[in-house]
Structure formats: C-alpha cells, structure tokens
Design an enzyme around this catalytic site. Structure first.
Site, PDB file in Angstrom:
ATOM      1  N   GLU A  74       3.973  -6.845   1.713  1.00  0.00           N
ATOM      2  CA  GLU A  74       3.481  -7.151   0.359  1.00  0.00           C
ATOM      3  C   GLU A  74       3.523  -5.912  -0.533  1.00  0.00           C
ATOM      4  OE1 GLU A  74      -0.519  -8.557   0.958  1.00  0.00           O
ATOM      5  OE2 GLU A  74       0.091 -10.354   2.013  1.00  0.00           O
ATOM      6  N   GLY A  76       0.764  -1.248   0.000  1.00  0.00           N
ATOM      7  CA  GLY A  76       0.000   0.000   0.000  1.00  0.00           C
ATOM      8  C   GLY A  76       0.786   1.284   0.000  1.00  0.00           C
ATOM      9  N   CYS A  85     -12.498   3.201 -29.098  1.00  0.00           N
ATOM     10  CA  CYS A  85     -13.793   3.856 -29.351  1.00  0.00           C
ATOM     11  C   CYS A  85     -14.568   4.083 -28.065  1.00  0.00           C
ATOM     12  CB  CYS A  85     -14.596   3.018 -30.327  1.00  0.00           C
ATOM     13  SG  CYS A  85     -13.759   2.942 -31.882  1.00  0.00           S
ATOM     14  N   GLU A  86     -14.035   4.930 -27.217  1.00  0.00           N
ATOM     15  CA  GLU A  86     -14.693   5.305 -25.963  1.00  0.00           C
ATOM     16  C   GLU A  86     -14.221   6.715 -25.641  1.00  0.00           C
ATOM     17  OE1 GLU A  86     -16.210   3.263 -23.335  1.00  0.00           O
ATOM     18  OE2 GLU A  86     -15.834   1.260 -24.111  1.00  0.00           O
ATOM     19  N   GLY A 104       3.809  -3.605  -3.721  1.00  0.00           N
ATOM     20  CA  GLY A 104       3.651  -3.779  -5.162  1.00  0.00           C
ATOM     21  C   GLY A 104       4.133  -2.525  -5.862  1.00  0.00           C
ATOM     22  N   ARG A 105       3.264  -1.516  -5.859  1.00  0.00           N
ATOM     23  CA  ARG A 105       3.520  -0.268  -6.581  1.00  0.00           C
ATOM     24  C   ARG A 105       4.883   0.355  -6.257  1.00  0.00           C
ATOM     25  NH1 ARG A 105      -0.975   2.925  -8.017  1.00  0.00           N
ATOM     26  NH2 ARG A 105      -2.060   1.894  -6.325  1.00  0.00           N
TER      27      ARG A 105
HETATM   28  N1  LLP Z   1      -1.534  -6.966  -0.786  1.00  0.00           N
HETATM   29  C1  LLP Z   1      -2.848  -7.078  -1.090  1.00  0.00           C
HETATM   30  C2  LLP Z   1      -3.654  -8.052  -0.381  1.00  0.00           C
HETATM   31  C3  LLP Z   1      -3.395  -6.256  -2.098  1.00  0.00           C
HETATM   32  O1  LLP Z   1      -4.695  -6.359  -2.379  1.00  0.00           O
HETATM   33  C4  LLP Z   1      -2.582  -5.310  -2.771  1.00  0.00           C
HETATM   34  C5  LLP Z   1      -3.131  -4.449  -3.816  1.00  0.00           C
HETATM   35  C6  LLP Z   1      -1.212  -5.246  -2.425  1.00  0.00           C
HETATM   36  C7  LLP Z   1      -0.732  -6.082  -1.425  1.00  0.00           C
HETATM   37  C8  LLP Z   1      -0.259  -4.311  -3.088  1.00  0.00           C
HETATM   38  O2  LLP Z   1      -0.572  -2.979  -2.902  1.00  0.00           O
HETATM   39  P1  LLP Z   1       0.438  -1.845  -3.397  1.00  0.00           P
HETATM   40  O3  LLP Z   1       1.698  -1.969  -2.589  1.00  0.00           O
HETATM   41  O4  LLP Z   1       0.702  -2.045  -4.835  1.00  0.00           O
HETATM   42  O5  LLP Z   1      -0.300  -0.593  -3.118  1.00  0.00           O
HETATM   43  N2  LLP Z   1      -5.138  -1.145  -9.696  1.00  0.00           N
HETATM   44  C9  LLP Z   1      -4.961  -0.146  -8.663  1.00  0.00           C
HETATM   45  C10 LLP Z   1      -4.322  -0.713  -7.428  1.00  0.00           C
HETATM   46  C11 LLP Z   1      -5.067  -1.884  -6.845  1.00  0.00           C
HETATM   47  C12 LLP Z   1      -4.373  -2.490  -5.661  1.00  0.00           C
HETATM   48  C13 LLP Z   1      -4.981  -3.777  -5.258  1.00  0.00           C
HETATM   49  N3  LLP Z   1      -4.358  -4.445  -4.163  1.00  0.00           N
HETATM   50  C14 LLP Z   1      -4.164   1.013  -9.253  1.00  0.00           C
HETATM   51  O6  LLP Z   1      -3.820   0.964 -10.423  1.00  0.00           O
HETATM   52  O7  LLP Z   1      -3.920   2.005  -8.570  1.00  0.00           O
END
Ligand code: LLP
Length: 416
Positions: free
Chosen positions: A273, A239, A342-343, A275-276
């Site tokens: 965890e 997050g 086309c949107e 991601g981003r």
């Molecule tokens: N752990 C769980 C259980 C999650 O659901 C997520 C993201 C993460 C870790 C990783 O979160 P991060 O570190 O990436 O914030 N598509 C959206 C983001 C959706 C995130 C979903 N869950 C966007 O493009 O902003």
C-alpha cells in the site's frame, strides 16, 4: 529521481517551464509530473516482480482522479479509507477486485457500499467491526472477504502523528489478541477469512521496523496454520519514506529485497500500500511572492499559498525545500516563508536562506505531491488550489481552481 529540473536557470516540469504553466493557470497550484509518477510506480512494481503481488496505491496521499486512473492503467489498485475514496477509485476505473479498505471507523453505509461493489478485502480493525460486517453481509446474502489488520507493536521511529503500529495507537487489533479475532471470524457465517494485514507507520527511513513486523506476523501465520486457517493475502501496508531534505530512505529495490527475504517463499499474494513513495516527489506546489517584510527580529517572505494548501509544515514541522522558479544572481536573505492565513502557525518554511525574491515572482515548494492537496482545506475561505498534470511538453488541468461560488454552494441561510 524526479523531472523537476532547471534548464538555463528556469525550473521545468518535464519539458515545460513552470512559468509558462502558472502564467496560464495562476497560483497557488500543484504541478505533478506524469513521467515521475510512472517511473516511481514501475520501479516499485518491478522490485516485487519475483512473486505474485498487488500494488494498492494508498490514495489518501493524493486522491486526484487523474492520478488514480494513471496507476490503474499501470495495473495498480487502491488502498482506501472511506466511502469517498471508494467512489473515487471506481470512478477512476480501478477494478473493485484491486481495492482494499482499511480504517478504524468504517460506517455501516460504507461497509454496505464496499460489499455491494465487491471489493477485494475489508481490513478489519476491531471485533465490533467484524460483527457488523458479518451482519451486513448476511443481510445482503454475501460472504465478506476480510483481512484482520494486526497491530504488531513495532516502533517505526518516525513522527508520532504518523506511527500507527504501536500498542498505544488506535489502529488494528493487537497481535496478542489477533488469534481470538481470527477464531471469532471463523465462527461467523458470512465472513471469509482471506488475509492478514498490517501498516506500521509512514515516512520510514529504515528497513528494520518492516523486518521486525514481518517476523512477528510470520509467527502468527504459523499459529493460524496450526488452527487450520489458511490465508491468501499478506498485506504489508505502506510507509516507505522519501527524501525531503537530507534523508536517505532505502530504495524501493532494497526495501523489496529485504521484505522478500524476510517473507520467504510464500504461497500467497503480497499486497503493498505505498502512498508517499509513489507521489511525494512527483509534485510541487507553486506559489507567488506577495510581499517581502523585513522585521526587527525576522524577515518574512509572504506568499499566496498557506497552511490551508500545504498543512505538513504547520502540523508536523515537516521540511519542504523551497526554491525560486527562475534562478538569478541575487543577494541572499534569511527569512520565514509564510502564507496569508491568520495563524502564527501558518508557514511553509522557517529560517530559510533564499535569493532575495521580488514580489510577483514564483517559488516552488518541492516534494509536495503526497499529503499536500489531499490535506488542503478552505480555512479562511480560501478556494482550493488548481492541480496540473504535465506530460512531456503538454499540461492538463486535472482539477480547476475552486471558485467562491463553489465554496459556498452547499450553504443555506435559514428563514428564521
Ligand atoms: N496504508 C495505510 C493503512 C495507511 O494508514 C497509510 C498512511 C498508508 C498505507 C500509506 O502510507 P505511506 O506509504 O504514504 O507512508 N499525513 C501524513 C501521513 C499520514 C499517513 C497515514 N497513513 C504526512 O503528511 O506525513
């Protein structure tokens, strides 16, 4: 910090001009920088070096095998949400004992697959799921190691589509019901309670909600101890936000310090965890300008990448900086940067001021490494873009551009 910088007015990925890559690979294409990925991973990892921890990269952000393999080599694991993501993690060489599995809708087949592969933890999100895991584990004569994903009811103050830890969200088990859930888990013969897990949302720019969540979870841990339930893993989810425009998210070090202070001395392993924060600013999307259309009310820069390649602007109204791949002195234009889909919702940027581009020139859509390619589709029957990984002066195509034949390969016209 990332390694996409101008040198003599040409945008480079590490030691290669972007133009050189697109001349060979074409557009649209995603380009990732290995140095940036490594730097982000190591910074995050080192920030937690004081205590036992495991970084389970949240592969939904970008699940290309090359990236998974890279994080795996650096010692990372994976946070997965489907059988497909488990397959990818294993294929990339990530050991099963470094894989954790979240998700509200795991199917029986997926649970079976995860147990067969002996992953570290299933993060349980409902009582029915817990019972099903127990049943499947029993049939397999196994004990399933689980965490309960607790929903701490915290407002992460982020986009409503990406906040997950509020009472009204579908994720996890309410903190108020979680003691019952642990009791149920303890009563089931094929379940081994190993941890506690939460994830409150994505693109968080403030430490406060993380701290609040940890405080709530710590109280719960004490209650569990009073019930003689000891956990080995505390999973804080992901997050942490990144800079797309002017945002000033906490540095991973600051995040780690705050988290560690809140968690205190712990006899268990921390799971993270992210991601981003690992991949977002390590990737760009490069697109070619097709036409410049000057309208009565608005100007449009029409490019060859659309919402099927990068959905975030259309879906969340997200901002991605757009800049020319070659900088020259030109008059500025104010325009929407739009794709060929086309949107009307198909745009990469609205009301942007850019040096007036010529058709045929390339634009870089920045900070596109996370939730870019992984959310791409074939909408309008557009083959998905190529993906490239740069390492210093070398580059490698880590996913070929899809062909029309591949796009239709699974379809059959019936005889009737
Ligand atoms: N752990 C769980 C259980 C999650 O659901 C997520 C993201 C993460 C870790 C990783 O979160 P991060 O570190 O990436 O914030 N598509 C959206 C983001 C959706 C995130 C979903 N869950 C966007 O493009 O902003």
């Amino acid at each position: 910090m990332h390694y996409f910088q101008y040198k003599n007015n040409r945008l480079y990925a590490e030691g290669i001009p972007i133009e050189e890559i697109v001349d060979q690979v074409g557009t649209p294409c995603y380009i990732y920088s290995q140095a940036t990925l490594e730097r982000h991973y190591k910074t995050f990892d080192q920030a937690f070096s004081r205590i036992p921890h495991l970084i389970c990269y949240s592969q939904k952000a970008n699940s290309n095998l090359a990236l998974l393999a890279l994080f795996g080599r650096l010692g990372g694991g994976a946070d997965i949400v489907s059988g497909g993501e488990l397959y990818r993690a294993l294929k990339a060489g990530i050991p099963p004992e470094r894989i954790v599995y979240s998700g509200v809708g795991k199917t029986a087949e997926e649970i079976h697959y995860a147990l067969k592969e002996k992953i570290l933890l299933l993060n349980i999100e409902s009582p029915e799921e817990l019972k099903l895991v127990n049943e499947i584990a029993g049939r397999m004569r196994r004990k399933a190691s689980i965490s309960i994903r607790v929903n701490p009811d915290i407002d992460p103050k982020t986009h409503p589509y990406v906040s997950t830890g509020l009472k009204k969200n579908k994720f996890g088990i309410s903190i108020y019901q979680s003691l019952n859930e642990y009791q149920l888990a303890r009563s089931l013969p094929n379940i081994h309670i190993a941890g506690i897990d939460f994830h409150i949302g994505s693109q968080l720019l403030d430490i406060g909600p993380f701290r609040e969540a940890i405080q709530k979870i710590k109280k719960l841990i004490v209650q569990l101890q009073n019930m003689d339930i000891e956990i080995q893993y505390l999973d804080l989810g992901g997050g942490l936000g990144i800079t797309y425009s002017e945002e000033e998210p906490p540095h991973p070090k600051v995040y780690a310090q705050a988290v560690l202070k809140e968690v205190g001395p712990i006899p268990y392993t921390l799971i993270l965890e992210p991601g981003r924060v690992l991949v977002g600013n390590a990737g760009i999307l490069v697109t070619k300008v097709l036409y410049l259309k000057k309208g009565e009310e608005k100007n449009f820069i029409i490019v060859d990448a659309g919402m099927n390649d990068l959905l975030r602007p259309s879906l969340y109204g997200s901002y991605h900086h757009i800049q020319p791949v070659v900088r020259r002195v030109r008059t500025q234009i104010r325009a929407d940067v739009v794709g060929p889909i086309c949107e009307s919702g198909d745009f990469l940027g609205k009301d942007r001021t850019l040096p007036t581009p010529d058709s045929g020139e390339f634009l870089a859509v920045m900070s596109a490494g996370a939730y870019g390619f992984s959310m791409a589709s074939n909408y309008n029957s557009r083959p998905r873009a190529a993906e490239i990984l740069v390492h210093e002066k070398e580059f490698h195509i880590i996913r070929k551009r899809e062909t029309y034949a591949q796009m239709t390969a699974l379809e059959r016209i019936p005889g009737f």
